[in-house]
Write a protein that holds these residues in place. Structure first.
Motif, PDB file in Angstrom:
ATOM      1  N   ASP A 166      49.844  38.440  39.633  1.00  0.00           N
ATOM      2  CA  ASP A 166      50.132  38.839  41.008  1.00  0.00           C
ATOM      3  C   ASP A 166      49.003  38.480  41.975  1.00  0.00           C
ATOM      4  O   ASP A 166      49.243  38.229  43.157  1.00  0.00           O
ATOM      5  CB  ASP A 166      50.398  40.347  41.070  1.00  0.00           C
ATOM      6  N   THR A 167      47.770  38.470  41.499  1.00  0.00           N
ATOM      7  CA  THR A 167      46.614  38.183  42.357  1.00  0.00           C
ATOM      8  C   THR A 167      45.743  37.114  41.705  1.00  0.00           C
ATOM      9  O   THR A 167      45.853  36.835  40.504  1.00  0.00           O
ATOM     10  CB  THR A 167      45.776  39.448  42.596  1.00  0.00           C
ATOM     11  N   VAL A 168      44.848  36.537  42.517  1.00  0.00           N
ATOM     12  CA  VAL A 168      43.933  35.517  42.001  1.00  0.00           C
ATOM     13  C   VAL A 168      43.002  36.127  40.959  1.00  0.00           C
ATOM     14  O   VAL A 168      42.711  35.519  39.921  1.00  0.00           O
ATOM     15  CB  VAL A 168      43.124  34.891  43.152  1.00  0.00           C
ATOM     16  N   GLU A 169      42.530  37.336  41.220  1.00  0.00           N
ATOM     17  CA  GLU A 169      41.612  37.988  40.282  1.00  0.00           C
ATOM     18  C   GLU A 169      42.278  38.197  38.916  1.00  0.00           C
ATOM     19  O   GLU A 169      41.673  37.935  37.868  1.00  0.00           O
ATOM     20  CB  GLU A 169      41.142  39.327  40.853  1.00  0.00           C
ATOM     21  N   GLU A 170      43.507  38.664  38.919  1.00  0.00           N
ATOM     22  CA  GLU A 170      44.220  38.875  37.657  1.00  0.00           C
ATOM     23  C   GLU A 170      44.469  37.549  36.946  1.00  0.00           C
ATOM     24  O   GLU A 170      44.391  37.474  35.704  1.00  0.00           O
ATOM     25  CB  GLU A 170      45.551  39.584  37.929  1.00  0.00           C
ATOM     26  N   ALA A 171      44.771  36.492  37.702  1.00  0.00           N
ATOM     27  CA  ALA A 171      45.008  35.183  37.096  1.00  0.00           C
ATOM     28  C   ALA A 171      43.745  34.646  36.433  1.00  0.00           C
ATOM     29  O   ALA A 171      43.799  34.065  35.343  1.00  0.00           O
ATOM     30  CB  ALA A 171      45.509  34.205  38.153  1.00  0.00           C
ATOM     31  N   VAL A 172      42.579  34.847  37.079  1.00  0.00           N
ATOM     32  CA  VAL A 172      41.318  34.370  36.510  1.00  0.00           C
ATOM     33  C   VAL A 172      40.990  35.117  35.222  1.00  0.00           C
ATOM     34  O   VAL A 172      40.581  34.512  34.216  1.00  0.00           O
ATOM     35  CB  VAL A 172      40.179  34.531  37.540  1.00  0.00           C
ATOM     36  N   VAL A 173      41.181  36.425  35.224  1.00  0.00           N
ATOM     37  CA  VAL A 173      40.909  37.212  34.017  1.00  0.00           C
ATOM     38  C   VAL A 173      41.842  36.788  32.886  1.00  0.00           C
ATOM     39  O   VAL A 173      41.419  36.615  31.728  1.00  0.00           O
ATOM     40  CB  VAL A 173      41.068  38.720  34.317  1.00  0.00           C
ATOM     41  N   LEU A 174      43.140  36.608  33.183  1.00  0.00           N
ATOM     42  CA  LEU A 174      44.094  36.178  32.172  1.00  0.00           C
ATOM     43  C   LEU A 174      43.743  34.794  31.640  1.00  0.00           C
ATOM     44  O   LEU A 174      43.826  34.532  30.431  1.00  0.00           O
ATOM     45  CB  LEU A 174      45.509  36.178  32.762  1.00  0.00           C
ATOM     46  N   GLN A 175      43.322  33.907  32.532  1.00  0.00           N
ATOM     47  CA  GLN A 175      42.936  32.554  32.114  1.00  0.00           C
ATOM     48  C   GLN A 175      41.755  32.584  31.152  1.00  0.00           C
ATOM     49  O   GLN A 175      41.778  31.917  30.107  1.00  0.00           O
ATOM     50  CB  GLN A 175      42.590  31.726  33.350  1.00  0.00           C
ATOM     51  N   ASP A 176      40.723  33.368  31.480  1.00  0.00           N
ATOM     52  CA  ASP A 176      39.550  33.469  30.601  1.00  0.00           C
ATOM     53  C   ASP A 176      39.926  34.067  29.253  1.00  0.00           C
ATOM     54  O   ASP A 176      39.444  33.615  28.201  1.00  0.00           O
ATOM     55  CB  ASP A 176      38.466  34.308  31.280  1.00  0.00           C
ATOM     56  N   ASN A 177      40.784  35.085  29.267  1.00  0.00           N
ATOM     57  CA  ASN A 177      41.190  35.726  28.008  1.00  0.00           C
ATOM     58  C   ASN A 177      41.977  34.761  27.124  1.00  0.00           C
ATOM     59  O   ASN A 177      41.798  34.731  25.898  1.00  0.00           O
ATOM     60  CB  ASN A 177      42.022  36.971  28.291  1.00  0.00           C
ATOM     61  N   LEU A 178      42.870  33.972  27.736  1.00  0.00           N
ATOM     62  CA  LEU A 178      43.650  33.013  26.958  1.00  0.00           C
ATOM     63  C   LEU A 178      42.753  31.933  26.348  1.00  0.00           C
ATOM     64  O   LEU A 178      42.915  31.570  25.176  1.00  0.00           O
ATOM     65  CB  LEU A 178      44.724  32.365  27.839  1.00  0.00           C
ATOM     66  N   ILE A 179      41.808  31.423  27.134  1.00  0.00           N
ATOM     67  CA  ILE A 179      40.931  30.365  26.625  1.00  0.00           C
ATOM     68  C   ILE A 179      40.080  30.870  25.465  1.00  0.00           C
ATOM     69  O   ILE A 179      39.982  30.230  24.409  1.00  0.00           O
ATOM     70  CB  ILE A 179      40.040  29.821  27.763  1.00  0.00           C
ATOM     71  N   SER A 180      39.461  32.048  25.646  1.00  0.00           N
ATOM     72  CA  SER A 180      38.578  32.573  24.594  1.00  0.00           C
ATOM     73  C   SER A 180      39.361  32.998  23.358  1.00  0.00           C
ATOM     74  O   SER A 180      38.926  32.767  22.222  1.00  0.00           O
ATOM     75  CB  SER A 180      37.773  33.758  25.139  1.00  0.00           C
ATOM     76  N   THR A 181      40.526  33.613  23.548  1.00  0.00           N
ATOM     77  CA  THR A 181      41.307  34.087  22.401  1.00  0.00           C
ATOM     78  C   THR A 181      41.845  32.939  21.573  1.00  0.00           C
ATOM     79  O   THR A 181      41.721  32.928  20.340  1.00  0.00           O
ATOM     80  CB  THR A 181      42.474  34.966  22.889  1.00  0.00           C
ATOM     81  N   LEU A 182      42.460  31.950  22.223  1.00  0.00           N
ATOM     82  CA  LEU A 182      43.056  30.842  21.481  1.00  0.00           C
ATOM     83  C   LEU A 182      41.998  29.910  20.895  1.00  0.00           C
ATOM     84  O   LEU A 182      42.265  29.218  19.907  1.00  0.00           O
ATOM     85  CB  LEU A 182      44.004  30.061  22.390  1.00  0.00           C
ATOM     86  N   LYS A 183      40.814  29.901  21.487  1.00  0.00           N
ATOM     87  CA  LYS A 183      39.745  29.075  20.913  1.00  0.00           C
ATOM     88  C   LYS A 183      39.340  29.594  19.534  1.00  0.00           C
ATOM     89  O   LYS A 183      38.962  28.821  18.646  1.00  0.00           O
ATOM     90  CB  LYS A 183      38.539  29.046  21.856  1.00  0.00           C
ATOM     91  N   LYS A 184      39.457  30.925  19.351  1.00  0.00           N
ATOM     92  CA  LYS A 184      39.149  31.489  18.036  1.00  0.00           C
ATOM     93  C   LYS A 184      40.119  30.985  16.972  1.00  0.00           C
ATOM     94  O   LYS A 184      39.767  30.895  15.796  1.00  0.00           O
ATOM     95  CB  LYS A 184      39.211  33.022  18.102  1.00  0.00           C
ATOM     96  N   GLY A 185      41.333  30.689  17.376  1.00  0.00           N
ATOM     97  CA  GLY A 185      42.318  30.183  16.428  1.00  0.00           C
ATOM     98  C   GLY A 185      42.340  28.673  16.337  1.00  0.00           C
ATOM     99  O   GLY A 185      43.216  28.105  15.675  1.00  0.00           O
ATOM    100  N   GLY A 186      41.411  28.006  17.036  1.00  0.00           N
ATOM    101  CA  GLY A 186      41.349  26.550  16.995  1.00  0.00           C
ATOM    102  C   GLY A 186      42.211  25.863  18.025  1.00  0.00           C
ATOM    103  O   GLY A 186      42.442  24.659  17.938  1.00  0.00           O
ATOM    104  N   PHE A 187      42.724  26.614  19.027  1.00  0.00           N
ATOM    105  CA  PHE A 187      43.559  26.041  20.080  1.00  0.00           C
ATOM    106  C   PHE A 187      42.714  25.870  21.346  1.00  0.00           C
ATOM    107  O   PHE A 187      42.197  26.856  21.886  1.00  0.00           O
ATOM    108  CB  PHE A 187      44.759  26.945  20.397  1.00  0.00           C
TER     109      PHE A 187
END
Length: 500
Positions: free
Chosen positions: A49-70
């Motif tokens: 809904d907001t830029v701040e929420e999008a940035v947090v979600l983006q960082d979480n997706l990058i860090s989480t999937l990197k642990k799985g090799g994505f």
């Protein structure tokens, strides 16, 4: 196994399972929901809904999937701040955001998305001219359309109808099509390039937050097809109402002709399935209170949906049951045919008529007004007695295990004679002296009495047993002075005069 191998039969499952397993180790529930629900193979389509929420979600997706090799790359967004903060190696087109290129687009499930303007568009390849139009070529041209949301349904329906006419005409795959079908196809084919000018806004509202959202499904049917279209009605904090076409779907009517009310019912069932798919798409997103409303121009269908499904035939009852599970009967309303946007999809529109058609893209204008100004609802009276469930009355009757002997004969005299011969044969087997030659008169009488006695035991067995044992009889035949004849075993009555 430490690598997902591509090219083997189970590769699709391995990739999807790997993503699902990665989501199990995430503490943030929003991130876990996005990984589970917003990925299509290796593409993520999500938002905030907001830029701040999008940035947090983006960082979480990058860090989480990197642990799985994505490693998530080729990022694009309608908000430049979300993209420019990333290294250029992770961006889809860094220069597009630098120069604010409004023509820049990426493909999202076959549909072009322009991140800068946040709009969808379609790519229509120019079809080469052909001298001989066949059913094979017609099917090939129809298959080039990819419209997962159904926005082009009125136009695509015209081509589906032509393809159906080819089948009804019995045309072979490489046989030249009839002149009428070929002429209609060439006229519509020449206007397809106009669809390149079509743009559809992705956001449902403007920047103001949504305080109320309604989903309206419009349904309609014609002799050729039936269709449904789902519209969103979003109200922001300032009271502004915005209408948008979310999704639509069409189906050709069956070759076996059925009534228009049944087609209208099928359109409503199709609309509820489409509405449920839209609800599932909203399920992982934060949304306000959602209200569902159905619209149809068929008063017969309204009478069906407002009554209990058990009263109707199997065809109507099964579909009304499925519909009522999604939209309650009280939420169905009547709309005039001229103001029903689903009418466009059930009859078809040429490309030059589809682009400026406000009724199709935004729904009826009164839908944005106060609900008290919506169309008046007519009184619903059902005259479709043919669809009422037939009531079956059962009569119980004790059927013997073996087929009765006498049912094999349709003439009484023949039955008596055959019975007399069987009785004579029975006596011969028991070595009882019997006359020879033709049947005697007394043998015919004995055979008739045997048949009558057999039938009497089927219906008056209790009376015969009581009278034969000379016990006190108090049955329904008492006033007729019943008795059992000794020689023949027949149940006879003396009559009311004898009783006196």
């Amino acid at each position: 196994m430490t690598r997902v191998t591509y090219g083997i039969r189970s590769s699709a499952y391995h990739s999807t399972r790997s993503l699902t397993e990665t989501a199990l180790d995430v503490d943030d529930e929003i991130t876990a929901q996005v990984i589970r629900n917003d990925f299509y193979v290796d593409d993520a389509l999500t938002g905030a809904d907001t830029v701040e929420e999008a940035v947090v979600l983006q960082d979480n997706l990058i860090s989480t999937l990197k642990k799985g090799g994505f490693d998530l790359r080729k990022w694009s967004s309608n908000c430049p701040q979300v993209i420019t903060r990333l290294p250029t190696s992770l961006q889809e087109a860094p220069e597009a955001y630098t120069i604010c290129d409004k023509q820049y687009s990426i493909k999202t499930l076959g549909v072009k998305w322009h991140p800068i303007t946040d709009q969808f568009s379609f790519t229509v390849t120019r079809m080469p001219e052909i001298s001989k139009l066949t059913k094979r070529k017609l099917l090939s041209d129809v298959s080039t359309f990819y419209d997962p949301m159904g926005w082009l349904s009125p136009t695509i329906l015209q081509f589906k109808i032509l393809l159906k006419e080819c089948w009804l005409a019995g045309s072979d795959w490489d046989e030249r099509l009839p002149e009428s079908i070929e002429m209609s196809w060439r006229n519509s084919r020449g206007e397809l390039s106009l669809l390149q000018n079509l743009t559809i806004n992705r956001p449902l509202t403007h920047q103001s937050p949504i305080v109320e959202m309604q989903l309206h499904v419009f349904c309609d049917a014609s002799e050729r097809a039936f269709a449904a279209a789902v519209y969103s009605r979003c109200t922001d904090a300032n009271g502004n109402v915005v209408l948008n076409l979310l999704s639509a779907k069409t189906k050709l009517s069956p070759i076996k002709q059925i009534s228009i009310p049944r087609l209208e019912l099928s359109a409503a069932a199709l609309g509820c399935k489409l509405l449920k798919a839209c609800l599932d798409a909203f399920s992982s997103q934060k949304k306000p209170m959602l209200k569902l409303i159905g619209w149809t121009d068929s008063t017969v269908y309204l009478s069906w949906i407002n009554d209990h499904p058990a009263k109707w035939s199997c065809f109507v009852g099964n579909r009304t049951t499925a519909i009522q599970e999604i939209i309650p009967p009280a939420s169905w309303k009547h709309v005039p045919s001229a103001e029903n946007p689903a009418d466009c999809a059930s009859r078809g529109l040429a490309p030059n008529l589809l682009l400026p058609h406000k009724l199709w893209w935004n729904g009826p204008s009164w839908l944005a007004e106060n609900p008290i100004t919506w169309p008046q609802q007519p009184s619903i009276i059902s005259n479709e007695d043919s669809e009422r469930r037939k009531r079956t009355i059962l009569h119980a009757y004790k059927v013997p295990l073996c087929q009765p002997f006498e049912t094999r004969f349709s003439v009484m005299s023949r039955l008596v004679r055959v019975t007399a011969w069987l009785l004579r044969a029975s006596k011969l087997l028991r070595k009882i002296t019997t006359p020879k030659g033709n049947l005697m008169a007394d043998e015919l009488v004995t055979a008739l009495h045997a048949l009558l006695a057999s039938h009497q035991k089927d219906f008056f067995n209790d009376e015969i047993s009581q009278l034969s044992e000379k016990t006190s009889y108090r049955g329904a035949l008492l006033s007729l002075t019943p008795f059992v004849e000794k020689d023949s075993g027949l149940l006879r009555v003396g009559g009311k005069v004898s009783a006196k």
